[in-house]
Structures are given as C-alpha cells and as structure tokens.
Write an enzyme that holds these catalytic residues in place. Structure first.
Site, mmCIF file in Angstrom:
data_model
loop_
_atom_site.group_PDB
_atom_site.id
_atom_site.type_symbol
_atom_site.label_atom_id
_atom_site.label_comp_id
_atom_site.label_asym_id
_atom_site.label_seq_id
_atom_site.Cartn_x
_atom_site.Cartn_y
_atom_site.Cartn_z
ATOM 1 N N HIS A 67 0.835 -1.211 0.000
ATOM 2 C CA HIS A 67 0.000 0.000 0.000
ATOM 3 C C HIS A 67 0.865 1.254 0.000
ATOM 4 O O HIS A 67 1.857 1.315 0.730
ATOM 5 C CB HIS A 67 -0.926 0.023 1.228
ATOM 6 C CG HIS A 67 -2.052 -0.959 1.151
ATOM 7 N ND1 HIS A 67 -1.858 -2.316 1.241
ATOM 8 C CD2 HIS A 67 -3.381 -0.771 0.964
ATOM 9 C CE1 HIS A 67 -3.027 -2.928 1.120
ATOM 10 N NE2 HIS A 67 -3.967 -2.020 0.948
ATOM 11 N N PRO A 68 0.470 2.254 -0.783
ATOM 12 C CA PRO A 68 1.200 3.528 -0.737
ATOM 13 C C PRO A 68 0.839 4.287 0.532
ATOM 14 O O PRO A 68 -0.204 4.045 1.135
ATOM 15 C CB PRO A 68 0.654 4.265 -1.964
ATOM 16 C CG PRO A 68 -0.744 3.756 -2.109
ATOM 17 C CD PRO A 68 -0.710 2.305 -1.672
ATOM 18 N N SER A 84 -6.705 3.746 -5.523
ATOM 19 C CA SER A 84 -6.161 4.463 -4.371
ATOM 20 C C SER A 84 -6.288 5.977 -4.569
ATOM 21 O O SER A 84 -6.630 6.713 -3.629
ATOM 22 C CB SER A 84 -4.693 4.076 -4.156
ATOM 23 O OG SER A 84 -4.180 4.727 -3.036
ATOM 24 N N GLU A 87 -9.799 7.011 -3.781
ATOM 25 C CA GLU A 87 -10.072 6.922 -2.347
ATOM 26 C C GLU A 87 -9.418 8.076 -1.590
ATOM 27 O O GLU A 87 -10.038 8.658 -0.686
ATOM 28 C CB GLU A 87 -9.556 5.566 -1.826
ATOM 29 C CG GLU A 87 -10.391 4.401 -2.331
ATOM 30 C CD GLU A 87 -9.684 3.048 -2.334
ATOM 31 O OE1 GLU A 87 -10.298 2.066 -2.780
ATOM 32 O OE2 GLU A 87 -8.517 2.970 -1.913
ATOM 33 N N VAL A 120 -2.434 1.843 7.046
ATOM 34 C CA VAL A 120 -3.517 1.532 6.099
ATOM 35 C C VAL A 120 -4.851 1.694 6.826
ATOM 36 O O VAL A 120 -5.046 1.154 7.922
ATOM 37 C CB VAL A 120 -3.373 0.093 5.538
ATOM 38 C CG1 VAL A 120 -4.579 -0.263 4.679
ATOM 39 C CG2 VAL A 120 -2.090 -0.030 4.718
ATOM 40 N N CYS A 122 -9.249 2.319 5.715
ATOM 41 C CA CYS A 122 -10.191 2.442 4.603
ATOM 42 C C CYS A 122 -10.523 3.932 4.436
ATOM 43 O O CYS A 122 -11.372 4.467 5.151
ATOM 44 C CB CYS A 122 -11.439 1.610 4.857
ATOM 45 S SG CYS A 122 -12.586 1.707 3.475
ATOM 46 N N ALA A 123 -9.821 4.576 3.513
ATOM 47 C CA ALA A 123 -9.920 6.033 3.382
ATOM 48 C C ALA A 123 -11.355 6.476 3.092
ATOM 49 O O ALA A 123 -11.798 7.516 3.585
ATOM 50 C CB ALA A 123 -8.964 6.520 2.289
HETATM 51 N N1 GUN Z 1 -6.884 3.309 2.225
HETATM 52 C C1 GUN Z 1 -7.524 3.234 1.054
HETATM 53 N N2 GUN Z 1 -6.672 3.149 0.071
HETATM 54 C C2 GUN Z 1 -5.452 3.198 0.632
HETATM 55 C C3 GUN Z 1 -4.153 3.182 0.115
HETATM 56 O O1 GUN Z 1 -3.946 3.091 -1.098
HETATM 57 N N3 GUN Z 1 -3.132 3.279 0.996
HETATM 58 C C4 GUN Z 1 -3.318 3.371 2.322
HETATM 59 N N4 GUN Z 1 -2.251 3.475 3.106
HETATM 60 N N5 GUN Z 1 -4.527 3.363 2.866
HETATM 61 C C5 GUN Z 1 -5.565 3.295 1.995
#
Ligand code: GUN
Length: 175
Positions: A67-68, A84, A87, A120, A122-123
């Site tokens: 995950h970034p 991502s 989000e 990480v 859930c944005a």
């Molecule tokens: N929550 C939703 N998408 C991402 C994501 O790409 N990276 C992280 N760190 N949290 C997330």
C-alpha cells in the site's frame, strides 16, 4: 445473477478485473480464481478474506507494504493506482492544509518506523480529520494488535472495491 459473469471469466480476465481489490496484490485474485464458481459476491469476498487470513504474519505484512502512504509521494507524483487515487481524493487528502500535510508526513514516518509497514485505513470510510486522529491513536498499539487492525482495514477497502466492480457491470449484460 451477476456473479455468473465473473464465474465465466478465464483467469486472465479475472485477474484484470479483480487484481487490485487488494492493493497491488494481483496474486490474491489469481489464487482466489481457483475457488470458482462463486455462489455470490459475498462468497467471492470471503475468498479474498480467507486467503489473507491464512497467510503467516510476514505475508500479511507484505500485503500492507504494497500500500502507498496516504497523502504520500505517489499522490503528489500522480503515480497511485486509480483506485487508491480515487479513495485518497474522496477522503480529502488532496485538500490538506500545510500544517496537516506535515503532520501526516511526520506521523506516517513514525508509524513506519515502529511497525515496518505503512498506515492503512479504509480512506473512503474516513476523512482527513479522522485519518489523522486514527493514525495518532493507532501508532500506540502493540505490533500484533496493529497488524490485525490493518488487515481488517484492507478487507474494508476490498469490500468497497468489489462493490465498485459490481456496479460497473454494464446494464443489459446477460447475467
Ligand atoms: N486506504 C484506502 N486506500 C489506501 C491506500 O492506497 N493506501 C493506504 N495506506 N490506505 C488506503
């Protein structure tokens, strides 16, 4: 029934469609394909969750490391996956004040220094304020607790990405 569309896919189509429901981990979709036919979207989702649950801690950490960072380098450079990016935009992470950006950047660095994987969450179920609040709080968790919490967030992200895919099936498709 929508699920038949997915059950009829060969593995290449399936990985193309579901390869990023777990961020940058197409291997999970490639493995889940083995378990078709799926009786429902919920059953399909459970296969993704079960695969992750069966991984050893290093495998779960590996998933998190794909995950970034939230509001990190990839967002600035425009090199995020489209999922991502959507989000992070939806959570308001492209609208941070200078103070919020530097707070998030310092917290992300401290978090990674402590746990050796990125924060990480859930944005889409949060916004920039709750993300900063959660990050400030979760950084105090034990490593074991935090690994479990993070994997639960990966499953929430997966759930919403699966719903997006389902809603993208063109109307009129013979299901
Ligand atoms: N929550 C939703 N998408 C991402 C994501 O790409 N990276 C992280 N760190 N949290 C997330």
């Amino acid at each position: 029934m929508e699920i038949q569309v997915f059950n009829s896919m060969d593995y290449e189509e399936f990985v193309d469609k579901f390869g990023n429901v777990i961020e940058k981990c197409p291997l999970v979709a490639a493995a889940v394909w083995t378990n078709r036919p799926f009786t429902s979207l919920a059953a399909l989702e459970k296969m993704f969750g079960d695969f992750i649950d069966l991984l050893p801690p290093s495998g779960k950490e590996g998933i998190l490391r794909c995950h970034p960072d939230l509001a990190g380098r990839d967002l600035l450079r425009g090199t995020l996956s489209s999922e991502s990016q959507g989000e992070q935009i939806q959570a308001g992470l492209t609208n941070l004040t200078v103070a919020q950006r530097s707070q998030l950047s310092e917290l992300n660095a401290s978090y990674k220094n402590r746990f050796h994987f990125p924060f990480v969450i859930c944005a889409r179920m949060n916004d920039k304020d709750t993300i900063i609040k959660q990050l400030s709080s979760r950084i105090h968790n034990s490593p074991e607790h935090e690994l479990n919490t993070s994997i639960a967030e990966v499953k929430k992200i997966c759930h919403l990405r699966l719903l997006d895919i389902l809603n993208r099936v063109p109307h009129g498709t013979k299901l």
